[in-house]
Scaffold this motif. Sequence first.
Motif, short mmCIF file in Angstrom:
data_model
loop_
_atom_site.label_atom_id
_atom_site.label_comp_id
_atom_site.label_asym_id
_atom_site.label_seq_id
_atom_site.Cartn_x
_atom_site.Cartn_y
_atom_site.Cartn_z
N ALA A 16 0.75 -1.13 0.08
CA ALA A 16 0.05 -0.05 0.04
C ALA A 16 1.06 1.28 -0.14
O ALA A 16 0.55 2.34 -0.84
N ILE A 17 1.91 1.28 0.63
CA ILE A 17 2.81 2.51 0.85
C ILE A 17 3.44 2.60 -0.48
O ILE A 17 3.39 3.81 -1.25
N LEU A 18 3.95 1.52 -1.23
CA LEU A 18 4.70 1.64 -2.54
C LEU A 18 3.48 2.38 -3.60
O LEU A 18 3.81 3.37 -4.54
N ASN A 19 2.06 1.87 -3.31
CA ASN A 19 1.20 2.23 -4.51
C ASN A 19 1.08 3.75 -4.12
O ASN A 19 0.88 4.72 -4.99
N GLU A 20 1.04 4.08 -2.86
CA GLU A 20 0.85 5.78 -2.39
C GLU A 20 1.86 6.41 -3.09
O GLU A 20 1.87 7.66 -3.56
N LYS A 21 3.15 5.97 -3.03
CA LYS A 21 4.48 6.69 -3.47
C LYS A 21 4.51 6.70 -4.96
O LYS A 21 4.77 7.82 -5.49
N CYS A 22 3.99 5.70 -5.59
CA CYS A 22 3.93 6.06 -7.09
C CYS A 22 2.83 6.94 -7.38
O CYS A 22 3.29 7.82 -8.32
N GLN A 23 1.87 7.04 -6.56
CA GLN A 23 0.96 8.14 -7.03
C GLN A 23 1.64 9.30 -6.85
O GLN A 23 1.39 10.42 -7.51
N GLU A 24 2.43 9.53 -5.64
CA GLU A 24 3.01 10.80 -5.31
C GLU A 24 3.87 11.29 -6.50
O GLU A 24 4.18 12.34 -6.97
N HIS A 25 4.80 10.15 -7.09
CA HIS A 25 5.50 10.54 -8.20
C HIS A 25 5.10 10.51 -9.52
O HIS A 25 5.76 10.47 -10.48
N GLN A 26 3.86 9.92 -9.42
CA GLN A 26 2.95 10.18 -10.76
C GLN A 26 3.61 9.05 -11.74
O GLN A 26 3.97 9.61 -12.99
N VAL A 27 3.71 8.04 -11.38
CA VAL A 27 4.07 7.09 -12.29
C VAL A 27 3.38 5.70 -12.23
O VAL A 27 2.78 5.51 -11.22
N LEU A 28 3.58 4.89 -13.27
CA LEU A 28 2.67 3.72 -13.27
C LEU A 28 3.75 2.52 -13.40
O LEU A 28 4.35 2.56 -14.15
#
Length: 471
Positions: free
Chosen positions: A298-310
């Motif tokens: 869940a943390i990794l998903n959150e950080k991906c959103q913050e960095h705007q990457v898929l």
Amino acid sequence: MNYKTLWQETLSRLAIFIGKAPILSLFKDSVILESKDNIVTIGVPTSIACQFIRERYEIRLLELFRQALPGTAEIRFEVRGSLLEEDHPHKVDLKLIQGDEDKKLVRKLPNRSEVVMKGGMRSKMFNPRYTLANFIPGQENRLVHAACLAVAAKPSNIYNPLFIYGGVGLGKTHLLQGVGHEILKNYPQKNVVYMTSERFINEVVEAIGKRHTLSFKERYRNVDCLIVDDIQFFGNKSSTQQEFFHTFNELYDAGKQIILSSDRPPKDLDGLEERLKSRFGMGMVVEVIMPEVETRRAILNEKCQEHQVLIEPEILECIAQNVHESVRELEGVLIQIIAEMRLTQTTPTLQSTMQVINRLNRKIIPVGESAKPAVTHTVDDIITAVVAHFKVEKNDLLSTLRKKEIMVPRQICMYLIREILHCSYESIGENFGGKNHTTVLHAYQKIAQYIHQDDAIRRHINTLKRDIGVL
Ligand code: ADP
Ligand code: MG
């Protein structure tokens, strides 16, 4: 580029992320001692600065060095007291580093590193990335998150002081800043001060030096909420402890909120006076712990959103499964992967992800086990990599089958064999069902041309080269 220029440029770029103030305080008199065998050695004059730099900025510094010196694998730190006095030739004039101090009186805008408030009090600016909303509590850290939310909603009410402890990189600073942020949002009038224990120590030392201890106390009068990060560094510093004790009592008696963090619970703080330990334990003492794999995902998903990457779920899964030391490390691996994606225009694979994980973990591999022997590649290695990358059947790849889905991978495979192993077109043809050497030459030339024209082809080639270990 010489060491001085390299350090100056690296610090300037670091300042963009962290602001100028920490550069001036933490990196004062630091130098690049040398850069050899892909290892950059940095000399820092004091062990406290060294510890702070390692803890907070090592991964970011590594990223920055890699941009200037590709292949940099590691940063080493050396504490050198002599740098304080010595006129070392690699020293940088920190004044030349660009900052944005003129705006530091504006309180609630992001990107400022420090702010001077009424009465000369300084507070670090809150990092806009650290909010209570984007802290993922999971099962493990529900209690500490709830305590932070409660304090943010009603400071100085029940949990005072709020004492958060736990290992390195588990989110203490994030939570402390998140509460500060939230208090300011809920009560814009309040004077919220966030500082590291190092800052507090420096202030005490400065005040004593200038014999200004009275005004030192005055300065804390206006504070409504005092947040001090990493107070384990107060140990064995008796004048700091004394000042902190007085400040603590005054604020506490005046009904002000105090929030502290440390790497261990109050009772285990070595070199700390008993009266302080018992004061620290008076309110709410909560621990942050390393989240389990589900929360890590869940943390990794959150950080991906913050960095705007898929990023593919299987890559995130691989990181979540394999990084279990700290959340900072988890994030560090992700940031590294994002940086590589952007720099080399490749998509991460399981193999490249494991490489990043192992590389960032290198520090803890015992000396002597590190460098792997140079790898020699075979035609089979390349064929295996292509089969795995395109998820095709090996037999189809090596046949003369003329289907579009298989022809491009086959041509790429021929191209890579030629590029990496320099095999003759004839011998390459033999691997592919006895194809004529002109067919192989044609395939090679076609791909060599497409690399410059077609983004997708270029990405496939780069990804494959990296998987094979030649990039
Ligand atoms: P500490 O102060 O305990 O050493 P930090 O607060 O600096 O750790 O956290 C390290 C990094 O990990 C930060 O970038 C932070 O945002 C992130 N982090 C830690 N825990 C969490 C969490 N539960 N949810 C989201 N991010 C987290
Ligand atoms: Mg911290």
